[in-house]
Enzyme design. Sequence first.
Site: not given
Ligand code: NAI
Length: 494
Positions: A185, A259, A294, A396
Amino acid sequence: MTPNIDPHALAAELSGRHLIDGALVAARSGRSFAVVNPATGREIAQAAQGDAADVDNAVAAAARAQPAWAALPARKRGTLVSECARLLADHIEELGRLVALETGKALRTESRVEAGVVADALQFYGGLASELKGESVPFSPEMLTLTQREPIGVVGVIIPWNAPMMLMALKIAPALVAGNTVVVKSAEEAPLAVLRVCQILNQKLPPGVLNIVSGFGPECGAPLVQHPLVGKVTFTGSVETGRIIARAAGEKLIPVTLELGGKSPMIVMDDADLDKAVVGAVAGMRFTRQGQSCTAASRIFVHEKVHDAFVAALKARVDAMKMGDPLDEATDIGTLISRPQLDKVLGYIERGRAMKGAQALECSALPASETLREGLFVRPTIFTGVDNDCPLAQEEIFGPVTCVMRVRSGDEAIALANQSDFGLAATIWTSDLKTALNATKRLQAGFVQVNQNIVVQPGLSYGGVKQSGLGREASLEAMLDHFTHKKTVIFNMN
Ligand code: NAI
Ligand code: MG
């Protein structure tokens, strides 16, 4: 398949599609959503808006394909994955341009580099297929006792947008080589380049082995985690979403790899090579990616004797970087991913500025070009005079914002470094071996480096402690521990 280095044309070509069972298909509902170029604010494509019906199709295809895929000799699967890597090698320019267009990451410093790493990750895991071996156990002379590695079945992969192709590759390559089939996804902000990667890989892989759907988290990600035929979920993203996924996986009692975020400390001692430490801070903070990493070195503890010199040198170096059109070869720093992320980052900078004693050093310059007027650019900002316990230093930010904090000793630096909910990466710069050894023992992080700041590499186990996640990626151990289970088999010889 001929590479298409016009990213606008390619984006249009990939518009509105999932890839399920070897074919590009629209969402069952017929719905789609806009994919926007963050450098201009303009729509570049539509993405298929997946929901439970599409997820069900994709998982069913993966489940149908899995027994035959798992029945191939391991090295045959490895060879196919290595051949996928070779196919990708011809598409590096194409993929670099496409991911630059949809994410705003600068082509030269980030996007093209990421496209290269994808092929490398597939090549690495393709070569590890014969390591999927078991043991013989000296349990009893009358019995032949063995263990063997078996695939889990269908793996659900949920990825973010910051390095979408690389993060996907580090999950799909070990999952596939181990004999699982996969449903990805993609992140709603960056669905195109990963779809293209899967399309290229589907030239080699049998239909259904690798599927990808696009859509929003709750509507498309959640049904993937909950699907009864999905036996494992691997996720990179926010802590908040990681918790939701872990809860859903807990309900089903399936394993998860997470992660999650970081607030990675970097320590600079007074005996460090300051020039190298400054270069390391720029790389570690991932300023070229607007800090959207991250592992971003977003807390930098510097010995008081070299603090001011370090800050001045860091500022000068970041000032020399050019912010601009992500597709322009001259650009060092592109844009943030989306308006909500921009608002989040600017909010932190504003609150940081309002803090007593804090000083915000804004670096580089916003691009002047009229076509980039709507672009999601933020000036890299170095904060000084802040405490480790303020939100700026604890949460973060995922933007080009770092805090440089003054310390009096290595002990103080380590204690402060460990005062964090996160534990992903940590770095220390020093010329003293004892100081370095002491720090590597005491720093609470999954990935600790001395006198360098490299990013995740195939072959090096990567992952966090504390709230930075569960499990490891990028290594042989990651494939064995996270994408297989071990079966014990006993033959009674009497
Ligand atoms: P997110 O964690 O919400 O999104 C990442 C993935 O999870 C996307 O594909 C999203 O569609 C999916 N997702 C969201 N809600 C879900 C659910 N209930 N069930 C299953 N999948 C779901 O991150 P977002 O909203 O893009 O960014 C928010 C914050 O997260 C950023 O500001 C940052 O701090 C952190 N982040 C950390 C990352 C890392 O590399 N560890 C990468 C992206 C964001
Ligand atoms: Mg989210």
